[in-house]
Design an enzyme around this catalytic site. Structure first.
Site, PDB file in Angstrom:
ATOM      1  N   CYS A 164      87.169 -49.068 -91.737  1.00  6.85           N
ATOM      2  CA  CYS A 164      86.845 -47.715 -91.298  1.00  6.85           C
ATOM      3  C   CYS A 164      86.734 -47.716 -89.765  1.00  6.85           C
ATOM      4  O   CYS A 164      85.973 -48.505 -89.211  1.00  6.85           O
ATOM      5  CB  CYS A 164      85.532 -47.278 -91.919  1.00  6.85           C
ATOM      6  N   CYS A 172      64.334 -46.395-104.736  1.00  2.00           N
ATOM      7  CA  CYS A 172      65.422 -46.619-103.785  1.00  2.00           C
ATOM      8  C   CYS A 172      64.904 -47.306-102.526  1.00  2.00           C
ATOM      9  O   CYS A 172      65.606 -47.367-101.527  1.00  2.00           O
ATOM     10  CB  CYS A 172      66.120 -45.300-103.453  1.00  2.00           C
ATOM     11  N   TYR A 226      59.076 -36.832-111.061  1.00  5.18           N
ATOM     12  CA  TYR A 226      60.122 -36.745-110.024  1.00  5.18           C
ATOM     13  C   TYR A 226      61.472 -36.576-110.729  1.00  5.18           C
ATOM     14  O   TYR A 226      62.405 -37.347-110.533  1.00  5.18           O
ATOM     15  CB  TYR A 226      60.142 -37.996-109.132  1.00  5.18           C
TER      16      TYR A 226
HETATM   17  N1  SAH Z   1      65.050 -38.346-111.344  1.00  3.77           N
HETATM   18  C1  SAH Z   1      65.927 -37.452-110.667  1.00  3.77           C
HETATM   19  C2  SAH Z   1      65.524 -37.146-109.216  1.00  3.77           C
HETATM   20  C3  SAH Z   1      65.119 -38.295-108.353  1.00  3.77           C
HETATM   21  S1  SAH Z   1      64.956 -37.952-106.635  1.00  3.77           S
HETATM   22  C4  SAH Z   1      67.348 -37.958-110.727  1.00  3.77           C
HETATM   23  O1  SAH Z   1      67.599 -39.106-111.099  1.00  3.77           O
HETATM   24  O2  SAH Z   1      68.273 -37.196-110.404  1.00  3.77           O
HETATM   25  C5  SAH Z   1      63.295 -37.602-106.429  1.00  3.77           C
HETATM   26  C6  SAH Z   1      62.895 -36.210-106.827  1.00  3.77           C
HETATM   27  O3  SAH Z   1      61.494 -36.095-106.610  1.00  3.77           O
HETATM   28  C7  SAH Z   1      63.552 -35.096-106.006  1.00  3.77           C
HETATM   29  O4  SAH Z   1      64.135 -34.169-106.888  1.00  3.77           O
HETATM   30  C8  SAH Z   1      62.371 -34.461-105.245  1.00  3.77           C
HETATM   31  O5  SAH Z   1      62.515 -33.076-105.080  1.00  3.77           O
HETATM   32  C9  SAH Z   1      61.202 -34.790-106.147  1.00  3.77           C
HETATM   33  N2  SAH Z   1      59.870 -34.872-105.522  1.00  3.77           N
HETATM   34  C10 SAH Z   1      59.573 -35.231-104.255  1.00  3.77           C
HETATM   35  N3  SAH Z   1      58.250 -35.268-104.075  1.00  3.77           N
HETATM   36  C11 SAH Z   1      57.688 -34.933-105.257  1.00  3.77           C
HETATM   37  C12 SAH Z   1      56.335 -34.819-105.716  1.00  3.77           C
HETATM   38  N4  SAH Z   1      55.304 -35.055-104.909  1.00  3.77           N
HETATM   39  N5  SAH Z   1      56.121 -34.481-106.996  1.00  3.77           N
HETATM   40  C13 SAH Z   1      57.163 -34.252-107.841  1.00  3.77           C
HETATM   41  N6  SAH Z   1      58.458 -34.347-107.467  1.00  3.77           N
HETATM   42  C14 SAH Z   1      58.720 -34.676-106.188  1.00  3.77           C
END
Ligand code: SAH
Length: 456
Positions: A73, A411, A315
């Site tokens: 790249c 992550c 989450y």
């Molecule tokens: N499990 C899902 C999303 C993971 S990303 C998947 O695999 O697609 C993390 C997520 O946590 C995001 O959607 C974000 O909006 C949410 N989030 C962030 N802080 C939070 C909190 N304090 N309580 C609940 N959700 C939260």
């Protein structure tokens, strides 16, 4: 010996830090070298010597790593996107696995190591979401519109015409936006002055269905809308949704403010683990669909569901993990703070005829406390927080619910290790872990961990 800025040294690189810098030692001090790989012998020049860190520049490679390759790249090292294109994939996976194990041992004080790392089938074109910054090339005579990414630790936009980890649709959409801006003299937003119009371009391509959504982020209403719609439709046959996000904020949040569908649907659909998912622009969706499926299957395998369990998916985003687990559970409750994602999650349950799942818009920790007061006692809790991990309060609230198993998807190995240590002190022993490469070419790595309640 005191280390001096601008001095030259010959070192052998021992490892890599979490930001992808090679790590060597001089007189016992760790020195971070951009672009150097483990095992390499090199001459370096010290750029910064402070009490906390020493940074050096690679002056000359004296002995090359057998894993070093030529990055394919042209923007590598400038755009701030990829970190690992100068090594083969085998080495990238080895480094990522070591990083997780290192964090678990050193930051978490845990005996747990990952059973392995699951690599991705493709190192290129794997992202289903692209966010370009829009700017203008002031160095060129024509002052053409550019789309690209910020140089690390700067506000300079590096123009990138083709980003090899994005979808081809994303490259094409960016090409169309640049032409439209140049053709009709449409301004870009200048974050310093707050003047100008076009800020960002957001493109999401569902890999399974092929549906593409384009969201133009502007500081105000845009002229020549119909031209833009026509150009996007002609250049991107897969396009299903064109959205305008009017973001007047001065901050650097990309999607914010009001959303208006200019053409097509408000959202697109993708298929993951055999289920259909509706995706609105603001909803989180794992950016590597192939690896997301592997990740979810691993998480559900770790949950050891038999069909009788009550499951809490904290989450939950658009409900993906909980909904994929729903057929093996008696009840699923998902919790998420973004309202649009919760709406999508509810809609996703309906679209897939899943009747044993509910979704709540709330902070994860707060929901855990409330649900417990209401008498909900999950057998399994999935946790998938953003990079910063869990607050101490949330760890406590999760442990107070007393589930038999907790499956933590992370992550960030450092915050994962910190949180696992805290869970361990609350009678949750980590049992097994797998690393999954969701983000080839970058330093990022995903880990899934199973913890079980042990009665002390
Ligand atoms: N499990 C899902 C999303 C993971 S990303 C998947 O695999 O697609 C993390 C997520 O946590 C995001 O959607 C974000 O909006 C949410 N989030 C962030 N802080 C939070 C909190 N304090 N309580 C609940 N959700 C939260």
């Amino acid at each position: 010996m005191e280390l001096k800025k601008n001095s030259y040294h010959t070192v052998t690189v021992e490892g890599m830090n979490s930001e992808g810098f090679g790590v060597a030692r001089i007189e016992g001090r760790a020195v971070f070298i951009a672009g150097a790989l483990p095992g390499e012998k090199c001459k370096i020049k010290l750029l910064k010597v402070s009490k906390t860190a020493v940074y050096a520049k690679l002056d000359k490679l004296l002995e090359l790593s057998p894993n070093r390759i030529k990055p394919d790249c042209p923007y590598f090292g400038q755009c701030g996107g990829c970190d690992f294109l100068h090594m083969d994939y085998e080495e990238e996976l080895r480094i990522k696995k070591n990083r997780v194990n290192d964090a678990l041992a050193r930051l978490g004080g845990l005996g747990l190591t990952v059973s392995g790392i699951i690599g991705a089938p493709a190192r290129k074109r794997y992202r289903n979401k692209a966010i370009f910054t829009v700017s203008r090339d002031v160095t060129a005579k024509k002052h053409q519109a550019v789309t690209g990414f910020f140089r690390p630790r700067s506000h300079q936009v590096i123009p990138v015409d083709s980003c090899l980890i994005q979808s081809e649709a994303a490259d094409q959409a960016a090409f169309i936006i640049r032409n439209w801006m140049d053709e009709y003299a449409i301004s870009h937003y200048d974050e310093k002055t707050g003047k100008g119009l076009i800020r960002n371009l957001f493109v999401r391509t569902a890999f399974f269905t092929g549906m593409t959504a384009v969201c133009i982020v502007a500081a105000g209403d845009i002229p020549r809308r119909n031209k833009l719609i026509g150009l996007l439709r002609a250049g991107l046959p897969e396009i299903r949704s064109i959205i305008l996000n009017i973001n007047k904020s001065r901050g650097n949040t990309v999607l914010s403010g009001s959303f208006q569908t200019l053409w097509g649907e408000d959202s697109i659909e993708d298929v993951l683990c055999g289920l259909v998912f509706k995706l609105s622009p603001l909803s989180f969706y794992q950016i590597n669909s192939n690896q997301a499926e592997i990740l979810y299957k691993k998480a559900i395998e770790y949950a050891e569901l038999t069909g009788n369990e009550k499951v809490l998916d904290l989450y939950c985003g658009t409900g993906t993990i909980g909904l994929c687990a729903a057929s093996k559970a008696s009840k699923v409750v998902g919790v998420e703070t973004i309202e649009d994602a919760v709406k999508d999650a509810k809609e996703n349950a309906k679209r897939n005829n899943i009747i044993n799942a509910e979704f709540i818009c709330s902070d994860a920790g707060r929901a855990a406390k409330t649900l417990m007061k209401q008498g909900f006692h999950p057998d399994v809790i999935f946790l998938d927080p953003p990079r910063k991990g869990l607050s101490g309060d949330t760890v406590q609230a999760v442990a107070d619910m007393s589930p038999s198993r907790i499956v933590y998807i992370s992550c960030d190995p450092a915050t994962l290790a910190r949180d696992l240590k805290l869970f361990q002190s609350l009678s949750y022993e980590p049992q097994k872990a797998t690393a999954i490469d969701m983000f080839p070419g970058t330093v990022h790595v995903e880990t899934v961990v199973l913890m079980s309640r042990v009665d002390k």
